[in-house]
Design a protein around this motif. Structure first.
Motif, PDB file in Angstrom:
ATOM      1  N   PHE A 192     -19.898  -6.789 -10.245  1.00 34.42           N
ATOM      2  CA  PHE A 192     -20.163  -7.964  -9.629  1.00 34.42           C
ATOM      3  C   PHE A 192     -21.573  -8.427  -9.768  1.00 34.42           C
ATOM      4  CE2 PHE A 192     -16.152  -6.947  -7.890  1.00 34.42           C
ATOM      5  CZ  PHE A 192     -15.444  -8.193  -7.916  1.00 34.42           C
ATOM      6  N   HIS A 193     -22.068  -9.390 -10.484  1.00 34.65           N
ATOM      7  CA  HIS A 193     -23.424  -9.713 -10.512  1.00 34.65           C
ATOM      8  C   HIS A 193     -23.549 -11.174 -10.117  1.00 34.65           C
ATOM      9  CE1 HIS A 193     -24.028  -6.538 -13.693  1.00 34.65           C
ATOM     10  NE2 HIS A 193     -22.824  -6.685 -14.125  1.00 34.65           N
ATOM     11  N   HIS A 194     -24.957 -11.270  -9.752  1.00 34.89           N
ATOM     12  CA  HIS A 194     -25.446 -12.739  -9.260  1.00 34.89           C
ATOM     13  C   HIS A 194     -25.438 -13.401 -10.634  1.00 34.89           C
ATOM     14  CE1 HIS A 194     -27.133 -11.693  -5.132  1.00 34.89           C
ATOM     15  NE2 HIS A 194     -25.938 -12.391  -5.051  1.00 34.89           N
ATOM     16  N   LEU A 195     -24.816 -14.716 -10.568  1.00 33.23           N
ATOM     17  CA  LEU A 195     -24.738 -15.454 -11.957  1.00 33.23           C
ATOM     18  C   LEU A 195     -26.366 -15.941 -12.341  1.00 33.23           C
ATOM     19  CD1 LEU A 195     -23.209 -17.221 -13.969  1.00 33.23           C
ATOM     20  CD2 LEU A 195     -23.306 -18.911 -12.137  1.00 33.23           C
TER      21      LEU A 195
ATOM     22  N   MET B 200     -18.702 -18.741  -4.137  1.00 31.22           N
ATOM     23  CA  MET B 200     -19.285 -19.458  -2.584  1.00 31.22           C
ATOM     24  C   MET B 200     -20.747 -20.210  -2.719  1.00 31.22           C
ATOM     25  SD  MET B 200     -18.410 -16.433   0.172  1.00 31.22           S
ATOM     26  CE  MET B 200     -16.713 -15.942   0.605  1.00 31.22           C
ATOM     27  N   PRO B 201     -20.792 -21.246  -2.047  1.00 35.29           N
ATOM     28  CA  PRO B 201     -22.038 -21.705  -1.906  1.00 35.29           C
ATOM     29  C   PRO B 201     -22.971 -20.884  -1.242  1.00 35.29           C
ATOM     30  CG  PRO B 201     -20.846 -22.808  -0.249  1.00 35.29           C
ATOM     31  CD  PRO B 201     -19.828 -21.794  -1.169  1.00 35.29           C
ATOM     32  N   GLU B 202     -24.459 -20.560  -1.446  1.00 37.21           N
ATOM     33  CA  GLU B 202     -25.468 -19.785  -0.807  1.00 37.21           C
ATOM     34  C   GLU B 202     -25.443 -19.992   0.535  1.00 37.21           C
ATOM     35  OE1 GLU B 202     -29.140 -20.724  -2.836  1.00 37.21           O
ATOM     36  OE2 GLU B 202     -28.550 -19.857  -4.645  1.00 37.21           O
ATOM     37  N   GLY B 203     -25.517 -19.149   1.505  1.00 33.02           N
ATOM     38  CA  GLY B 203     -25.586 -19.010   2.950  1.00 33.02           C
ATOM     39  C   GLY B 203     -25.115 -17.858   3.402  1.00 33.02           C
ATOM     40  N   PRO B 204     -24.734 -17.739   4.808  1.00 31.71           N
ATOM     41  CA  PRO B 204     -24.242 -16.663   5.595  1.00 31.71           C
ATOM     42  C   PRO B 204     -23.124 -16.108   4.906  1.00 31.71           C
ATOM     43  CG  PRO B 204     -24.871 -18.153   6.861  1.00 31.71           C
ATOM     44  CD  PRO B 204     -24.966 -19.109   5.708  1.00 31.71           C
ATOM     45  N   ALA B 205     -22.057 -17.056   4.581  1.00 33.58           N
ATOM     46  CA  ALA B 205     -20.530 -16.130   4.036  1.00 33.58           C
ATOM     47  C   ALA B 205     -20.992 -15.583   2.773  1.00 33.58           C
ATOM     48  CB  ALA B 205     -19.829 -17.503   3.960  1.00 33.58           C
ATOM     49  N   ALA B 206     -21.864 -16.035   1.918  1.00 30.70           N
ATOM     50  CA  ALA B 206     -22.006 -15.305   0.547  1.00 30.70           C
ATOM     51  C   ALA B 206     -22.854 -13.996   0.828  1.00 30.70           C
ATOM     52  CB  ALA B 206     -22.720 -16.386  -0.382  1.00 30.70           C
TER      53      ALA B 206
END
Length: 462
Positions: free
Chosen positions: A83-86, A383-389
């Protein structure tokens, strides 16, 4: 258990509309059971397609049908999913497809080309006796009547074909579904557009950053805000396929409500501004892409069998899968196995309603749950950027830094419900527990026909 191989006592004429994965699979299993099957496919084999992920619940079926050696001629064993950051390309986590975990499922996680799987199933179906008619477009369908219960289809060339049972395996935009529902299917855009492309591996090998992806037995995923990209090598690593998922219409192109694998677009029409340079170069190597819409059906498709009881839906026609998910093909083949197993027990026409009812009962809930899992996985990596991501990324980093028996157990528990399922077992369990007891009365032994000659009477002397 192996796919049931028995000849039905009563053989029927089946027409299958749609010669994709589900249509060819059901043609194979029904032909193996002794039924007469014709498949009507509106295309030939020269249609654009992409990669095909084959999870263990599907690979174990294919291995039963063709054997390990034949299956691996068109497949690659997937060893893991990085898994990579896009945007940055940084590695976030790694999901290991451990051999010990896969062994528990009875299958393997394989990577192949969609077209190779279709051709494999075509060879199986025709080898078992099914007739596959390519370039045969169905223009109309007529349900059975009181006078004649057999459904009819009319082809574009004017030919009219009749069968005992008609199977609609004609995908998202199913003409058969409209007949079963009695009205046109109402679907609305579901907020995601999928782009599928195929790249020559030789082009990737010239790029130092892309070269590892062309050579690895992996299924890499790039995670972004409302965007994600995944892909894997196909055809002995001569090609590389990718899916690009765009949520909430971020591609800048209007959603027109179409569900199709037929729409071809130039790659330059895709908006790649928020993708990292690595992914931009990767996607830019594809000359064109297939655009597919995710459509939402608020109430689902409740009826898979028409009012006459002779037309039934299968695969995406019955339960449209999430485009680009990992389980669309496996659900269609599982449908085929269940339907074929049930109809291998056919003795009388009176059994048809109970078999079709059992087929939907056995399959509908599972297909709905697996689709939700596919959607959930796709949303998790977009996921959008934020605490969940951030929390997701922290959990994924643990799989890189620590891999112990506890992690392996957690992995197995996560995938067990989907991967351990055996479609043949499900059908046979229904038959043993219910189906064999629902025989028409005239097929049960009559007291008049019982032989009492071997019974000895005992006379008591009082």
């Amino acid at each position: 258990m192996p796919t049931v191989s028995r000849n039905a006592m009563l053989n029927l004429d089946f027409l299958v509309v749609g010669g994709g994965i589900g249509g060819l699979a059901v043609a194979y299993v029904l032909s193996k059971a002794g039924h007469r099957v014709r498949v009507l496919e509106r295309h030939d084999f020269n249609v654009p397609s992409g990669g095909q992920r084959v999870p263990p619940n599907l690979s174990k079926i294919l291995r039963q049908w063709v054997g390990e050696e034949e299956l691996m001629k068109i497949s690659t064993r997937c060893v893991g999913t990085p898994f990579h950051h896009l945007r940055t390309g940084d590695l976030v986590g790694y999901f290991h497809w451990k051999p010990a975990v896969m062994a528990e499922t009875g299958g393997e996680f394989l990577l192949m080309h969609h077209d190779d799987l279709v051709r494999l199933l075509h060879r199986l179906a025709t080898g078992a006796g099914a007739k596959v008619l390519l370039n045969s477009k169905v223009t109309s369908i007529r349900q059975g009547t009181r006078r004649s219960s057999r459904p009819k289809v009319t082809l574009a060339n004017g030919d009219v074909l009749i069968a005992d049972i008609l199977i609609g395996a004609d995908g998202y935009k199913s003409i058969v579904r409209d007949v079963v529902l009695g009205e046109e299917d109402c679907a609305k855009p579901g907020g995601m557009t999928l782009y599928t492309g195929v790249i020559k591996a030789e082009d990737m090998l010239q790029d130092p950053e892309l070269r590892p992806y062309a050579l690895a037995d992996e299924w890499p995923i790039f995670m972004g805000a409302h965007r994600s990209v995944c892909g894997h090598p196909v055809r002995a690593k001569k090609e590389f396929f990718f899916h690009l998922y765009s949520w909430h219409n971020l591609d800048g192109l209007e959603q027109n409500g179409e569900e199709s694998w037929d729409e071809i677009l130039p790659t330059e029409k895709i908006n790649l501004e928020n993708h990292g340079s690595k992914v931009q170069r990767l996607i830019g190597m594809a000359p064109h892409v297939i655009r597919t819409r995710f459509m939402s059906r608020k109430n689902g498709i409740h009826d898979w069998v028409d009012s006459s009881g002779r037309i039934v839906l299968l695969g995406d026609a019955a339960h449209p899968s999430f485009p680009g998910g990992s389980h669309g093909a496996s659900m269609a083949v599982e449908d085929a196995v269940v339907l074929g197993s049930l109809f291998s027990h056919l003795r009388t026409m009176n059994q048809i309603p109970s078999f079709l009812s059992a087929y939907q009962e056995l399959r509908q809930r599972r297909c709905d749950l697996v689709k939700l899992a596919d959607i959930g996985n796709a949303q998790m990596v977009a996921m959008p950027e934020g605490p969940a991501a951030d929390a997701r990324d922290d959990d994924m980093r643990h799989t890189i830094e620590e891999w112990d028996e506890g992690t392996m157990k957690a992995q197995f528990e996560e995938i067990a419900e989907i991967f351990l399922y055996d479609a043949g077992d499900a059908a046979e369990e229904w038959w043993v527990n219910w189906g064999r007891f629902s025989q028409p009365a005239r097929n049960q032994p009559s007291m008049m026909n019982l032989n009492f000659s071997s019974v000895t009477s005992t006379v008591r002397d009082d």
